[in-house]
Motif scaffolding. Structure first.
Motif, mmCIF file in Angstrom:
data_model
loop_
_atom_site.group_PDB
_atom_site.id
_atom_site.type_symbol
_atom_site.label_atom_id
_atom_site.label_comp_id
_atom_site.label_asym_id
_atom_site.label_seq_id
_atom_site.Cartn_x
_atom_site.Cartn_y
_atom_site.Cartn_z
ATOM 1 N N LYS A 245 0.993 -1.176 0.144
ATOM 2 C CA LYS A 245 0.132 -0.091 -0.013
ATOM 3 C C LYS A 245 0.799 1.203 0.062
ATOM 4 O O LYS A 245 1.609 1.361 0.769
ATOM 5 C CB LYS A 245 -0.799 -0.008 1.169
ATOM 6 N N ARG A 246 0.773 2.000 -1.138
ATOM 7 C CA ARG A 246 1.587 3.177 -0.972
ATOM 8 C C ARG A 246 1.113 4.258 -0.633
ATOM 9 O O ARG A 246 1.804 5.216 -0.225
ATOM 10 C CB ARG A 246 1.785 3.339 -2.659
ATOM 11 N N LYS A 247 -0.341 4.489 -0.697
ATOM 12 C CA LYS A 247 -0.950 5.622 -0.130
ATOM 13 C C LYS A 247 -2.525 5.539 0.167
ATOM 14 O O LYS A 247 -2.796 4.384 -0.132
ATOM 15 C CB LYS A 247 -0.840 7.021 -0.959
ATOM 16 N N SER A 248 -3.127 6.335 0.801
ATOM 17 C CA SER A 248 -4.400 6.151 1.081
ATOM 18 C C SER A 248 -5.209 7.534 1.086
ATOM 19 O O SER A 248 -4.483 8.440 1.161
ATOM 20 C CB SER A 248 -4.790 5.305 2.337
ATOM 21 N N PRO A 249 -6.748 7.447 1.030
ATOM 22 C CA PRO A 249 -7.193 8.740 0.938
ATOM 23 C C PRO A 249 -7.185 9.735 2.343
ATOM 24 O O PRO A 249 -7.147 10.776 2.545
ATOM 25 C CB PRO A 249 -8.741 8.404 0.564
ATOM 26 N N ILE B 186 7.085 2.591 -2.808
ATOM 27 C CA ILE B 186 7.498 1.010 -3.077
ATOM 28 C C ILE B 186 7.715 0.930 -4.417
ATOM 29 O O ILE B 186 6.814 0.484 -5.084
ATOM 30 C CB ILE B 186 6.099 0.355 -2.540
ATOM 31 N N PRO B 187 9.027 1.102 -4.686
ATOM 32 C CA PRO B 187 9.325 1.014 -6.246
ATOM 33 C C PRO B 187 9.470 -0.513 -6.662
ATOM 34 O O PRO B 187 9.279 -0.832 -7.773
ATOM 35 C CB PRO B 187 10.942 1.418 -6.256
ATOM 36 N N LEU C 71 8.854 -6.261 -1.584
ATOM 37 C CA LEU C 71 8.226 -6.271 -0.253
ATOM 38 C C LEU C 71 7.404 -7.501 0.108
ATOM 39 O O LEU C 71 7.464 -7.905 1.325
ATOM 40 C CB LEU C 71 7.153 -4.765 -0.200
ATOM 41 N N ALA C 72 6.781 -7.866 -1.038
ATOM 42 C CA ALA C 72 5.771 -9.093 -0.824
ATOM 43 C C ALA C 72 6.909 -10.229 -0.476
ATOM 44 O O ALA C 72 6.556 -11.093 0.370
ATOM 45 C CB ALA C 72 5.360 -9.507 -2.125
ATOM 46 N N LYS C 73 7.997 -10.278 -0.614
ATOM 47 C CA LYS C 73 8.926 -11.416 -0.486
ATOM 48 C C LYS C 73 9.122 -11.425 1.061
ATOM 49 O O LYS C 73 9.293 -12.406 1.657
ATOM 50 C CB LYS C 73 10.250 -11.537 -1.223
ATOM 51 N N GLU C 74 9.410 -10.102 1.575
ATOM 52 C CA GLU C 74 9.383 -9.963 2.945
ATOM 53 C C GLU C 74 8.276 -10.251 3.863
ATOM 54 O O GLU C 74 8.628 -11.049 4.955
ATOM 55 C CB GLU C 74 9.782 -8.469 3.168
ATOM 56 N N TYR C 75 7.227 -10.056 3.432
ATOM 57 C CA TYR C 75 6.198 -10.520 3.879
ATOM 58 C C TYR C 75 5.985 -12.220 4.120
ATOM 59 O O TYR C 75 5.570 -12.449 5.228
ATOM 60 C CB TYR C 75 4.729 -9.678 3.244
ATOM 61 N N ALA C 76 6.099 -12.495 2.962
ATOM 62 C CA ALA C 76 5.987 -14.096 3.108
ATOM 63 C C ALA C 76 6.863 -14.655 3.730
ATOM 64 O O ALA C 76 6.784 -15.502 4.483
ATOM 65 C CB ALA C 76 6.371 -14.643 1.535
ATOM 66 N N ALA C 77 8.156 -14.171 4.008
ATOM 67 C CA ALA C 77 9.338 -14.626 4.831
ATOM 68 C C ALA C 77 9.010 -14.558 6.155
ATOM 69 O O ALA C 77 9.445 -15.194 6.986
ATOM 70 C CB ALA C 77 10.516 -13.918 4.395
ATOM 71 N N GLY C 78 8.131 -13.543 6.515
ATOM 72 C CA GLY C 78 7.479 -13.226 8.002
ATOM 73 C C GLY C 78 6.644 -13.927 8.440
ATOM 74 O O GLY C 78 6.186 -14.123 9.453
ATOM 75 N N GLY C 79 5.768 -14.958 7.191
ATOM 76 C CA GLY C 79 4.857 -15.597 7.545
ATOM 77 C C GLY C 79 3.692 -15.244 7.509
ATOM 78 O O GLY C 79 2.604 -15.837 7.965
ATOM 79 N N ALA C 80 3.424 -14.209 6.585
ATOM 80 C CA ALA C 80 2.034 -13.877 6.044
ATOM 81 C C ALA C 80 1.271 -14.764 5.729
ATOM 82 O O ALA C 80 1.646 -15.548 4.711
ATOM 83 C CB ALA C 80 2.256 -12.698 5.068
#
Length: 273
Positions: free
Chosen positions: A64-68, A76-77, A82-91
Protein backbone atom coordinates in the motif's frame (compact mmCIF):
# COMPACT_ATOMS: atom_id res chain seq x y z
CA UNK A 1 -42.86 22.08 2.77
CA UNK A 2 -39.59 22.28 0.94
CA UNK A 3 -38.43 19.40 -1.20
CA UNK A 4 -36.03 16.98 0.50
CA UNK A 5 -32.40 17.63 -0.31
CA UNK A 6 -30.44 14.96 -2.16
CA UNK A 7 -27.83 13.24 -0.01
CA UNK A 8 -24.31 14.53 -0.51
CA UNK A 9 -21.84 12.17 -2.19
CA UNK A 10 -19.64 10.29 0.27
CA UNK A 11 -15.90 9.62 0.03
CA UNK A 12 -16.77 6.10 -1.09
CA UNK A 13 -19.05 7.44 -3.82
CA UNK A 14 -16.19 9.53 -5.19
CA UNK A 15 -13.75 6.62 -5.14
CA UNK A 16 -16.16 4.29 -6.93
CA UNK A 17 -16.89 6.93 -9.59
CA UNK A 18 -13.18 7.17 -10.36
CA UNK A 19 -12.82 3.39 -10.37
CA UNK A 20 -15.58 3.10 -12.97
CA UNK A 21 -13.95 5.70 -15.21
CA UNK A 22 -10.60 3.88 -15.10
CA UNK A 23 -12.36 0.56 -15.62
CA UNK A 24 -14.09 1.84 -18.77
CA UNK A 25 -10.70 2.74 -20.21
CA UNK A 26 -9.29 -0.73 -19.50
CA UNK A 27 -12.32 -2.39 -21.06
CA UNK A 28 -11.65 -0.59 -24.34
CA UNK A 29 -8.20 -2.21 -24.43
CA UNK A 30 -9.19 -5.74 -23.44
CA UNK A 31 -12.59 -7.29 -24.06
CA UNK A 32 -14.32 -9.49 -21.50
CA UNK A 33 -14.15 -12.45 -23.88
CA UNK A 34 -10.38 -12.05 -24.26
CA UNK A 35 -10.06 -11.76 -20.49
CA UNK A 36 -12.02 -14.98 -19.99
CA UNK A 37 -9.86 -16.70 -22.57
CA UNK A 38 -6.75 -15.68 -20.61
CA UNK A 39 -8.05 -17.56 -17.57
CA UNK A 40 -7.32 -20.85 -19.30
CA UNK A 41 -3.62 -20.32 -18.60
CA UNK A 42 -4.03 -19.30 -14.95
CA UNK A 43 -3.23 -22.00 -12.34
CA UNK A 44 -5.94 -22.88 -9.79
CA UNK A 45 -6.43 -20.38 -7.00
CA UNK A 46 -4.67 -20.94 -3.68
CA UNK A 47 -6.96 -21.45 -0.69
CA UNK A 48 -6.05 -19.26 2.32
CA UNK A 49 -8.83 -20.55 4.58
CA UNK A 50 -6.91 -23.45 6.20
CA UNK A 51 -4.29 -20.95 7.38
CA UNK A 52 -6.94 -18.53 8.61
CA UNK A 53 -8.68 -21.32 10.52
CA UNK A 54 -5.42 -22.62 11.97
CA UNK A 55 -4.07 -21.88 15.45
CA UNK A 56 -3.07 -18.34 16.30
CA UNK A 57 -3.49 -15.09 14.45
CA UNK A 58 -2.96 -14.85 10.69
CA UNK A 59 -1.71 -11.72 8.95
CA UNK A 60 -2.86 -10.36 5.59
CA UNK A 61 0.04 -8.04 4.81
CA UNK A 62 -0.68 -5.18 2.44
CA UNK A 63 1.29 -3.55 -0.37
CA UNK A 64 0.00 0.00 0.00
CA UNK A 65 1.63 3.21 -1.19
CA UNK A 66 -0.96 5.80 -0.12
CA UNK A 67 -4.51 6.20 1.12
CA UNK A 68 -7.24 8.86 0.97
CA UNK A 69 -7.03 9.41 4.72
CA UNK A 70 -3.24 9.51 5.20
CA UNK A 71 -1.88 10.50 1.80
CA UNK A 72 1.53 9.10 0.83
CA UNK A 73 2.60 6.28 3.12
CA UNK A 74 5.68 4.73 1.54
CA UNK A 75 7.68 4.69 -1.66
CA UNK A 76 7.42 1.11 -2.93
CA UNK A 77 9.37 0.94 -6.19
CA UNK A 78 9.49 -2.87 -6.05
CA UNK A 79 6.27 -4.38 -4.66
CA UNK A 80 7.62 -7.88 -5.36
CA UNK A 81 10.54 -7.32 -3.00
CA UNK A 82 8.21 -6.14 -0.25
CA UNK A 83 5.95 -9.14 -0.83
CA UNK A 84 8.92 -11.49 -0.43
CA UNK A 85 9.63 -9.93 2.96
CA UNK A 86 6.00 -10.41 3.97
CA UNK A 87 6.08 -14.04 2.87
CA UNK A 88 9.32 -14.67 4.75
CA UNK A 89 7.69 -13.23 7.86
CA UNK A 90 4.87 -15.77 7.66
CA UNK A 91 2.05 -13.76 6.08
CA UNK A 92 -1.00 -15.96 5.48
CA UNK A 93 -1.94 -13.78 2.49
CA UNK A 94 -0.73 -10.63 0.80
CA UNK A 95 -3.09 -7.81 -0.13
CA UNK A 96 -2.17 -5.71 -3.15
CA UNK A 97 -3.89 -2.36 -3.68
CA UNK A 98 -4.77 -2.04 -7.34
CA UNK A 99 -6.83 1.19 -7.24
CA UNK A 100 -4.89 3.91 -9.04
CA UNK A 101 -6.29 7.35 -8.18
CA UNK A 102 -6.43 7.28 -4.38
CA UNK A 103 -3.98 4.48 -3.58
CA UNK A 104 -1.44 4.66 -6.43
CA UNK A 105 -1.79 0.95 -7.13
CA UNK A 106 -2.22 -1.09 -10.28
CA UNK A 107 -2.82 -4.54 -11.66
CA UNK A 108 0.85 -4.50 -12.67
CA UNK A 109 1.69 -4.49 -8.95
CA UNK A 110 -0.48 -7.57 -8.50
CA UNK A 111 1.17 -9.35 -11.42
CA UNK A 112 4.65 -8.52 -10.11
CA UNK A 113 3.81 -9.86 -6.66
CA UNK A 114 2.26 -12.99 -8.16
CA UNK A 115 5.46 -13.72 -10.03
CA UNK A 116 7.50 -13.34 -6.86
CA UNK A 117 5.64 -15.33 -4.17
CA UNK A 118 3.45 -18.40 -3.75
CA UNK A 119 1.46 -16.83 -0.90
CA UNK A 120 -2.29 -16.37 -1.56
CA UNK A 121 -2.96 -12.87 -2.95
CA UNK A 122 -5.89 -10.56 -2.35
CA UNK A 123 -6.86 -8.02 -4.96
CA UNK A 124 -7.70 -5.00 -2.79
CA UNK A 125 -9.87 -2.65 -4.81
CA UNK A 126 -13.38 -1.29 -5.07
CA UNK A 127 -14.91 -4.12 -7.05
CA UNK A 128 -18.34 -3.37 -8.44
CA UNK A 129 -18.38 -5.37 -11.70
CA UNK A 130 -17.71 -8.94 -12.78
CA UNK A 131 -15.07 -7.69 -15.19
CA UNK A 132 -12.93 -6.66 -12.20
CA UNK A 133 -13.21 -10.17 -10.79
CA UNK A 134 -12.02 -11.57 -14.10
CA UNK A 135 -9.11 -9.10 -14.04
CA UNK A 136 -8.23 -10.19 -10.53
CA UNK A 137 -8.14 -13.87 -11.40
CA UNK A 138 -6.27 -13.31 -14.66
CA UNK A 139 -3.60 -11.33 -12.79
CA UNK A 140 -3.14 -14.18 -10.32
CA UNK A 141 -5.33 -13.16 -7.38
CA UNK A 142 -6.66 -15.87 -5.09
CA UNK A 143 -8.95 -13.60 -3.09
CA UNK A 144 -11.11 -10.59 -3.93
CA UNK A 145 -12.53 -7.88 -1.71
CA UNK A 146 -16.23 -7.04 -1.84
CA UNK A 147 -17.26 -3.99 0.18
CA UNK A 148 -20.87 -4.26 1.31
CA UNK A 149 -21.28 -0.47 1.43
CA UNK A 150 -20.57 -0.18 -2.30
CA UNK A 151 -22.85 -3.02 -3.44
CA UNK A 152 -26.56 -2.30 -2.93
CA UNK A 153 -29.42 -4.71 -3.42
CA UNK A 154 -28.62 -7.98 -5.17
CA UNK A 155 -25.24 -6.76 -6.46
CA UNK A 156 -23.41 -8.14 -3.43
CA UNK A 157 -24.77 -11.66 -3.87
CA UNK A 158 -24.31 -11.59 -7.65
CA UNK A 159 -20.65 -10.65 -7.40
CA UNK A 160 -20.04 -12.98 -4.46
CA UNK A 161 -21.42 -15.89 -6.48
CA UNK A 162 -19.42 -14.87 -9.56
CA UNK A 163 -16.22 -14.67 -7.53
CA UNK A 164 -16.78 -18.11 -6.07
CA UNK A 165 -17.43 -19.56 -9.54
CA UNK A 166 -14.05 -18.17 -10.59
CA UNK A 167 -12.40 -19.93 -7.66
CA UNK A 168 -11.78 -16.77 -5.68
CA UNK A 169 -12.08 -16.65 -1.90
CA UNK A 170 -14.16 -13.59 -1.03
CA UNK A 171 -13.35 -11.18 1.78
CA UNK A 172 -16.65 -9.42 2.49
CA UNK A 173 -16.03 -6.11 4.24
CA UNK A 174 -18.49 -4.52 6.68
CA UNK A 175 -18.57 -1.34 8.75
CA UNK A 176 -21.82 -1.43 10.72
CA UNK A 177 -24.61 -3.67 12.00
CA UNK A 178 -26.75 -3.57 8.87
CA UNK A 179 -23.81 -4.46 6.63
CA UNK A 180 -22.80 -7.27 8.97
CA UNK A 181 -26.30 -8.72 8.77
CA UNK A 182 -26.10 -8.67 4.95
CA UNK A 183 -22.74 -10.43 5.00
CA UNK A 184 -23.96 -13.11 7.39
CA UNK A 185 -27.18 -13.68 5.42
CA UNK A 186 -25.08 -13.97 2.27
CA UNK A 187 -23.25 -16.92 3.81
CA UNK A 188 -19.89 -15.16 3.58
CA UNK A 189 -17.19 -17.40 5.03
CA UNK A 190 -14.62 -14.62 5.42
CA UNK A 191 -15.85 -11.33 6.90
CA UNK A 192 -13.65 -8.27 7.38
CA UNK A 193 -14.66 -5.67 9.94
CA UNK A 194 -13.17 -2.33 8.94
CA UNK A 195 -12.87 0.22 11.74
CA UNK A 196 -12.57 2.96 9.10
CA UNK A 197 -15.88 4.20 7.74
CA UNK A 198 -15.27 4.53 4.00
CA UNK A 199 -18.08 7.04 3.66
CA UNK A 200 -16.42 9.53 6.03
CA UNK A 201 -12.92 8.06 6.62
CA UNK A 202 -13.50 8.32 10.38
CA UNK A 203 -12.07 5.50 12.51
CA UNK A 204 -13.93 3.92 15.44
CA UNK A 205 -11.63 1.61 17.40
CA UNK A 206 -14.64 -0.11 18.99
CA UNK A 207 -16.19 -1.22 15.68
CA UNK A 208 -14.75 -4.74 15.72
CA UNK A 209 -15.77 -5.47 19.29
CA UNK A 210 -19.29 -4.22 18.56
CA UNK A 211 -19.83 -6.23 15.38
CA UNK A 212 -17.96 -9.46 16.10
CA UNK A 213 -20.73 -10.93 18.32
CA UNK A 214 -23.14 -10.63 15.35
CA UNK A 215 -21.12 -13.11 13.28
CA UNK A 216 -21.61 -16.89 13.73
CA UNK A 217 -18.66 -18.76 15.18
CA UNK A 218 -18.20 -20.85 12.03
CA UNK A 219 -17.20 -17.77 9.99
CA UNK A 220 -13.69 -16.30 9.94
CA UNK A 221 -13.38 -12.71 11.12
CA UNK A 222 -10.68 -10.33 9.90
CA UNK A 223 -9.91 -7.08 11.73
CA UNK A 224 -9.04 -4.17 9.44
CA UNK A 225 -7.64 -0.66 10.05
CA UNK A 226 -6.00 0.90 13.08
CA UNK A 227 -3.54 -1.95 13.69
CA UNK A 228 -0.10 -0.68 14.65
CA UNK A 229 1.52 -3.72 16.25
CA UNK A 230 1.16 -6.94 18.26
CA UNK A 231 -0.74 -5.23 21.08
CA UNK A 232 -3.55 -4.26 18.68
CA UNK A 233 -3.52 -7.71 17.11
CA UNK A 234 -3.85 -9.34 20.54
CA UNK A 235 -6.82 -7.12 21.40
CA UNK A 236 -8.64 -8.11 18.19
CA UNK A 237 -7.78 -11.80 18.63
CA UNK A 238 -9.24 -11.67 22.13
CA UNK A 239 -12.42 -10.23 20.56
CA UNK A 240 -12.71 -13.04 18.01
CA UNK A 241 -10.47 -12.15 15.06
CA UNK A 242 -8.70 -15.02 13.33
CA UNK A 243 -6.78 -12.70 11.02
CA UNK A 244 -5.74 -9.06 10.72
CA UNK A 245 -5.24 -6.99 7.59
CA UNK A 246 -2.36 -4.56 8.06
CA UNK A 247 -1.02 -2.01 5.60
CA UNK A 248 0.31 1.28 6.94
CA UNK A 249 2.15 -0.16 9.94
CA UNK A 250 3.99 -2.64 7.71
CA UNK A 251 4.93 -0.40 4.78
CA UNK A 252 6.29 2.22 7.20
CA UNK A 253 8.18 -0.34 9.30
CA UNK A 254 11.89 -0.64 8.70
CA UNK A 255 11.77 -4.43 8.97
CA UNK A 256 8.46 -5.68 7.51
CA UNK A 257 9.47 -9.34 7.78
CA UNK A 258 9.96 -8.99 11.54
CA UNK A 259 6.80 -6.91 11.91
CA UNK A 260 4.67 -9.60 10.24
CA UNK A 261 6.27 -12.33 12.35
CA UNK A 262 5.52 -10.42 15.55
CA UNK A 263 1.81 -10.22 14.66
CA UNK A 264 1.52 -13.88 13.68
CA UNK A 265 0.47 -16.76 15.93
CA UNK A 266 -1.06 -14.76 18.82
CA UNK A 267 -3.74 -16.72 20.67
CA UNK A 268 -6.83 -15.52 22.50
CA UNK A 269 -6.18 -14.85 26.16
CA UNK A 270 -2.42 -15.03 25.65
CA UNK A 271 -0.47 -12.16 27.13
CA UNK A 272 1.89 -10.43 24.73
CA UNK A 273 5.52 -11.45 25.21
Amino acid sequence: MSAPQASRPTVLDGIVAGVLEDLAARQTRLSESDLRAALADVPPARDPMPHFRGPGSSVIAEVKRKSPSKGDLADIPDPAALAKEYAAGGAAAISVLTEQRRFNGSLDDLRAVRAAVDTPLLRKDFIVTEYQLLEARAAGADLALLIVASLPGDELRRLHDSARELGLTVLVEVHDEAETERAVDLGAELIGVNARNLKTLAVDADTFGRLAPLVPADRVLVAESGITGPTDVQRFVDQGARAVLVGEALVKHGAPRDAVAAMTGLKAGKAEM
